[in-house]
Write a protein that holds these residues in place. Structure first.
Motif, short mmCIF file in Angstrom:
data_model
loop_
_atom_site.label_atom_id
_atom_site.label_comp_id
_atom_site.label_asym_id
_atom_site.label_seq_id
_atom_site.Cartn_x
_atom_site.Cartn_y
_atom_site.Cartn_z
N THR A 270 0.86 -1.18 0.00
CA THR A 270 0.00 0.00 0.00
C THR A 270 0.90 1.23 0.00
O THR A 270 1.79 1.36 0.84
N VAL A 271 0.68 2.12 -0.97
CA VAL A 271 1.45 3.35 -1.10
C VAL A 271 0.51 4.53 -0.91
O VAL A 271 -0.55 4.59 -1.53
N ILE A 272 0.91 5.47 -0.07
CA ILE A 272 0.06 6.61 0.30
C ILE A 272 0.82 7.91 0.07
O ILE A 272 2.02 7.98 0.31
N ASP A 273 0.10 8.92 -0.40
CA ASP A 273 0.64 10.28 -0.42
C ASP A 273 -0.28 11.14 0.43
O ASP A 273 -1.45 11.30 0.11
N ASP A 274 0.25 11.67 1.51
CA ASP A 274 -0.60 12.33 2.52
C ASP A 274 -0.12 13.75 2.81
O ASP A 274 0.87 13.95 3.49
N GLY A 275 -0.86 14.72 2.28
CA GLY A 275 -0.54 16.11 2.54
C GLY A 275 -0.94 16.58 3.92
O GLY A 275 -0.67 17.72 4.30
N PRO A 292 -7.56 22.07 -0.84
CA PRO A 292 -7.37 21.41 0.46
C PRO A 292 -6.54 20.13 0.34
O PRO A 292 -6.75 19.32 -0.57
N SER A 293 -5.60 19.96 1.25
CA SER A 293 -4.77 18.76 1.26
C SER A 293 -5.58 17.57 1.74
O SER A 293 -6.56 17.70 2.48
N LYS A 294 -5.15 16.37 1.34
CA LYS A 294 -5.85 15.16 1.75
C LYS A 294 -4.88 13.98 1.73
O LYS A 294 -3.76 14.08 1.25
N LYS A 295 -5.38 12.88 2.26
CA LYS A 295 -4.64 11.62 2.23
C LYS A 295 -5.08 10.84 1.00
O LYS A 295 -6.24 10.45 0.89
N ASN A 296 -4.17 10.64 0.07
CA ASN A 296 -4.47 9.94 -1.18
C ASN A 296 -3.83 8.56 -1.17
O ASN A 296 -2.61 8.44 -1.01
N PHE A 304 -3.75 -0.30 -8.18
CA PHE A 304 -3.47 1.11 -8.47
C PHE A 304 -4.78 1.89 -8.42
O PHE A 304 -5.72 1.61 -9.15
N LYS A 305 -4.82 2.89 -7.54
CA LYS A 305 -6.07 3.63 -7.30
C LYS A 305 -6.20 4.90 -8.13
O LYS A 305 -7.31 5.37 -8.37
N GLY A 306 -5.10 5.51 -8.53
CA GLY A 306 -5.21 6.73 -9.34
C GLY A 306 -4.03 7.65 -9.20
O GLY A 306 -3.14 7.45 -8.36
N PHE A 307 -4.03 8.70 -10.04
CA PHE A 307 -2.91 9.63 -10.12
C PHE A 307 -3.08 10.80 -9.16
O PHE A 307 -4.16 11.08 -8.66
N LEU A 308 -1.98 11.51 -8.96
CA LEU A 308 -1.93 12.67 -8.08
C LEU A 308 -1.99 13.93 -8.94
O LEU A 308 -1.11 14.15 -9.78
N HIS A 309 -3.02 14.76 -8.72
CA HIS A 309 -3.30 15.85 -9.65
C HIS A 309 -3.17 17.24 -9.07
O HIS A 309 -3.54 17.51 -7.93
N SER A 310 -2.66 18.14 -9.91
CA SER A 310 -2.78 19.58 -9.70
C SER A 310 -4.08 20.03 -10.38
O SER A 310 -4.81 19.22 -10.96
N VAL A 311 -4.37 21.33 -10.32
CA VAL A 311 -5.55 21.84 -11.01
C VAL A 311 -5.43 21.60 -12.51
O VAL A 311 -6.38 21.13 -13.16
N TYR A 312 -4.28 21.90 -13.08
CA TYR A 312 -4.08 21.74 -14.52
C TYR A 312 -4.29 20.30 -14.96
O TYR A 312 -5.04 20.02 -15.90
N LYS A 320 -10.53 15.11 -10.55
CA LYS A 320 -10.57 16.14 -9.51
C LYS A 320 -9.16 16.38 -8.96
O LYS A 320 -8.38 15.43 -8.84
N PRO A 321 -8.84 17.62 -8.63
CA PRO A 321 -7.54 17.87 -8.00
C PRO A 321 -7.42 17.07 -6.70
O PRO A 321 -8.41 16.91 -5.98
N THR A 322 -6.25 16.55 -6.44
CA THR A 322 -6.05 15.73 -5.24
C THR A 322 -5.27 16.46 -4.15
O THR A 322 -4.88 15.86 -3.16
N GLY A 323 -5.05 17.76 -4.33
CA GLY A 323 -4.24 18.51 -3.36
C GLY A 323 -2.77 18.26 -3.55
O GLY A 323 -1.99 18.30 -2.59
N ASN A 324 -2.35 18.00 -4.81
CA ASN A 324 -0.95 17.68 -5.09
C ASN A 324 -0.26 18.69 -5.98
O ASN A 324 0.67 18.37 -6.71
N SER A 325 -0.72 19.94 -5.92
CA SER A 325 0.00 21.00 -6.62
C SER A 325 1.16 21.46 -5.72
O SER A 325 0.96 21.74 -4.55
N VAL A 326 2.35 21.50 -6.29
CA VAL A 326 3.53 21.93 -5.53
C VAL A 326 4.26 23.01 -6.33
O VAL A 326 4.14 23.11 -7.54
#
Length: 440
Positions: A270-275, A292-296, A304-312, A320-326
């Motif tokens: 299990t791989v997590i990206d958690d803002g 808003p940041s979230k736990k993805n 594989f559940k999905g990609f990490l997205h910015s607004v673009y 939907k954006p996932t709160g992964n704009s950096v």
């Protein structure tokens, strides 16, 4: 900030949407070597980045001069670059209307510590490593970087946020010598608070890795079970992390395109990206575009559940954006990126993993990580570490190459350690892979 906003809006005359990003960074670097202070440097940088948008076209410019004339010229350059940019329906701004100060980790105690005391921490780190093993004769260099960062961001749709935060990072090395042979190893840690950097564990890890590789020999080519020590597992995860990003999907540069909902790895993984991860280096209430940041969950039990997205990238991928704009500072545009990416811990000790097979290769260091291919998943990396037989060290090896494909590696994952550690934005426990080709 109100003055800057007025200058920008006066320059644009209501004809463009805009986003302004102001960042001020104070940096302190302390370096020691051979148990003495070697270098101290301080710097401060302030800058403004401006995005302007109109009719799905975008322009960008930045300046380090925040006077009226410089800001006006910066806006003018951004508008000029917009005119040269092709239309793209992904060029939109977040229309969220958050206004206020974000809650961010801030280490006043760490900032207040004197430079002399910080240098003493580093010198003690070197002494700790030397005390652990007589073969550790010293370090090449040990450094502490301290950052105090102030950010202000606002756009023409009413979004306005600000925060002040701190970061600390520590790098050390250990030089081991025995019978005329030398081996050196490095160790890195970071955190929002200085006290969160475990110097004792750093000393143990760097001493273990350096001494373990003394007397290293070459190794024959064979397929063998491999344990990636947690730091080498982090290096591999970080190298392949672009394959999870929306930008890679938009550019068709990821092997995971079209594989949402499919099994791509062992059910153990299990791989997590958690803002929102407590104490995480990438933790903040909002991402760089105010989402808003979230736990993805990126991979859940091998799926594989999905990609990490910015607004673009969310617009381009009908997601939907996932709160992964950096952002990588005021000089750069926002892009999709990881926040706090990690592999969920397992239940096995490192010793359990090393005893799982008659012969196991414990990988301590990987080289050539910049050559991995997130599009095909292929990799060929230099490696060094220890061969264990029946759970006991047999010999140190160096100059070997491990090769394969990241998806095959993840599917062959048969054991996950309990020793999860975060190294900056990325974390992992030690990982046992059933079979990897090791080339002598």
């Amino acid at each position: 900030m109100e003055q800057l906003k007025k200058w920008i809006e006066d320059s644009l005359k209501g004809e463009y949407e805009y986003e302004a990003y102001i960042e001020s960074t104070e940096k302190l670097l302390v370096e020691t070597s051979r148990e003495s202070l070697e270098n101290i440097s301080k710097s401060k940088e302030v800058g403004l980045g401006i995005r302007v948008l109109k009719n799905f076209k975008q322009g960008f410019a930045y300046t380090t001069d925040l006077s009226w004339t410089a800001v006006s010229n910066c806006v003018k350059r951004a508008v000029e670059s917009l005119e040269l940019t092709p239309e793209d329906d992904g060029f939109v701004l977040n229309k969220g209307e958050f206004k206020g100060q974000l809650q961010a980790d801030y280490d006043q105690e760490g900032l207040s510590l004197s430079v002399e005391d910080k240098a003493e921490l580093l010198i003690n780190l070197e002494r700790l490593a030397k005390d652990l093993d007589r073969r550790i004769v010293g370090t090449r260099k040990t450094s502490l970087k301290e950052f105090k960062v102030d950010v202000r961001c606002f756009n023409s749709h009413g979004l306005e946020y600000s925060y002040t935060t701190t970061y600390f990072s520590c790098l050390t090395s250990a030089l081991a010598v025995e019978n005329g042979e030398e081996a050196i190893s490095y160790e890195y840690r970071s955190g929002r608070y200085l006290k969160d950097i475990d110097l004792e564990e750093m000393a143990r890890d760097v001493a273990f890795k350096a001494t373990a590789q003394l007397g290293a020999v070459s190794y024959e080519t064979k397929v063998i079970p491999v344990v990636f020590f947690r730091e080498s597992a982090v290096s591999l995860l970080e190298a392949f992390s672009p394959m999870f990003l929306g930008d890679a999907l938009v550019k068709n540069k990821t092997l995971l395109k079209g594989k949402e909902g499919q099994a791509i790895a062992s059910p153990l993984l299990t791989v997590i990206d958690d803002g929102t991860l407590k104490g995480g280096v990438g933790t903040l209430e909002l991402d760089a575009e105010g989402i808003p940041s979230k736990k993805n969950i990126v991979i859940e039990k091998g799926i594989f559940k999905g990609f990490l997205h910015s607004v673009y990238t969310a617009v381009k991928c009908n997601a939907k954006p996932t709160g992964n704009s950096v952002r990588h500072g005021y000089k750069s545009l926002p892009t999709s990126g990881i926040r706090n990416l990690y592999i969920e811990r397992g239940t096995h000790t490192l010793e359990d993993l090393l005893r799982a097979y008659d012969e196991v290769f414990l990988i301590l260091d990987l080289m050539g990580l910049h050559t991995v291919d997130p599009i095909s998943g292929d990799f060929s990396l230099g490696a060094s570490g220890i061969i264990y037989k029946s759970g006991k060290k047999e010999k140190a090896v160096k100059g070997v190459v491990i090769g394969g494909n990241i998806q095959e590696l993840l599917k062959n994952l048969v054991g996950i350690g309990e020793d999860l550690r975060m190294y900056g934005h990325v974390g992992s426990p030690s990982l046992l892979v059933e079979a990897i080709t090791v080339g002598g």
